[in-house]
Design a protein around this motif. Structure first.
Motif, PDB file in Angstrom:
ATOM      1  N   ALA A 178       0.766  -1.257   0.014  1.00  0.00           N
ATOM      2  CA  ALA A 178      -0.008   0.028   0.038  1.00  0.00           C
ATOM      3  C   ALA A 178       0.759   1.003   0.008  1.00  0.00           C
ATOM      4  CB  ALA A 178      -1.036  -0.003   1.208  1.00  0.00           C
ATOM      5  N   THR A 179       2.182   1.146   0.266  1.00  0.00           N
ATOM      6  CA  THR A 179       3.090   2.502   0.644  1.00  0.00           C
ATOM      7  C   THR A 179       4.075   2.424  -0.505  1.00  0.00           C
ATOM      8  OG1 THR A 179       4.384   1.422   2.136  1.00  0.00           O
ATOM      9  CG2 THR A 179       2.697   2.352   2.884  1.00  0.00           C
ATOM     10  N   ASP A 180       4.098   1.472  -1.435  1.00  0.00           N
ATOM     11  CA  ASP A 180       5.109   1.473  -2.622  1.00  0.00           C
ATOM     12  C   ASP A 180       4.456   1.935  -3.955  1.00  0.00           C
ATOM     13  OD1 ASP A 180       6.930   1.093  -4.399  1.00  0.00           O
ATOM     14  OD2 ASP A 180       7.674  -1.041  -3.444  1.00  0.00           O
ATOM     15  N   HIS A 181       3.981   2.999  -4.186  1.00  0.00           N
ATOM     16  CA  HIS A 181       3.403   3.435  -4.979  1.00  0.00           C
ATOM     17  C   HIS A 181       4.045   3.233  -6.284  1.00  0.00           C
ATOM     18  CE1 HIS A 181       0.595   4.997  -2.391  1.00  0.00           C
ATOM     19  NE2 HIS A 181       1.531   5.747  -1.699  1.00  0.00           N
ATOM     20  N   ASP A 182       5.384   2.919  -6.711  1.00  0.00           N
ATOM     21  CA  ASP A 182       6.079   2.851  -7.926  1.00  0.00           C
ATOM     22  C   ASP A 182       5.974   1.649  -8.107  1.00  0.00           C
ATOM     23  OD1 ASP A 182       7.094   5.508  -7.711  1.00  0.00           O
ATOM     24  OD2 ASP A 182       8.774   4.938  -6.543  1.00  0.00           O
ATOM     25  N   ARG A 210       0.144  -0.772  -7.865  1.00  0.00           N
ATOM     26  CA  ARG A 210      -1.165   0.331  -8.211  1.00  0.00           C
ATOM     27  C   ARG A 210      -2.406  -0.749  -8.387  1.00  0.00           C
ATOM     28  NH1 ARG A 210       1.018   5.410 -10.661  1.00  0.00           N
ATOM     29  NH2 ARG A 210       3.340   5.087 -10.190  1.00  0.00           N
ATOM     30  N   GLY A 233      -6.152   3.639  -6.438  1.00  0.00           N
ATOM     31  CA  GLY A 233      -5.385   3.493  -5.104  1.00  0.00           C
ATOM     32  C   GLY A 233      -6.266   3.083  -4.055  1.00  0.00           C
ATOM     33  N   GLU A 283      -7.069   4.237  -0.336  1.00  0.00           N
ATOM     34  CA  GLU A 283      -6.994   5.349   0.675  1.00  0.00           C
ATOM     35  C   GLU A 283      -6.770   4.986   2.247  1.00  0.00           C
ATOM     36  OE1 GLU A 283      -7.676   8.694   0.313  1.00  0.00           O
ATOM     37  OE2 GLU A 283      -7.816   8.177  -1.864  1.00  0.00           O
TER      38      GLU A 283
END
Length: 84
Positions: free
Chosen positions: A61-65, A68, A72, A74
């Motif tokens: 959830a925190t590795d947006h690179d 996906r 997203g 929330e």
């Protein structure tokens, strides 16, 4: 009708968070997923990925690179969610 553990077991491909029977008591299913396959692909609803462990969920959830999901997720990374 008696429950059949072999039939009722949640497998990585049968996990369905919309199934009312599974969601009556989802915790054994979650434990089964964490034990057997903490990152799995379910064939339900056209297919989706399931990440079952807390630390893995936070990492995804925190590795947006690298990860996906449509619009997203929330909440993660905000104060009170145990991140940062």
């Amino acid at each position: 009708m008696a429950s059949d553990p072999a039939r009722d077991a949640v497998t990585p491909t049968s996990f369905d968070h919309h199934d009312p029977v599974q969601m009556l008591d989802p915790y054994p299913g979650y434990a089964e997923l964490r034990a057997r396959c903490p990152v799995a692909h379910s064939d339900r609803h056209g297919g989706f990925w399931v990440v079952a462990g807390y630390d893995d969920v936070v990492a995804v959830a925190t590795d947006h690179d690298r990860f996906r999901s449509g619009g997203g997720i929330e909440g993660f990374g905000k104060p009170g969610f145990g991140v940062g």
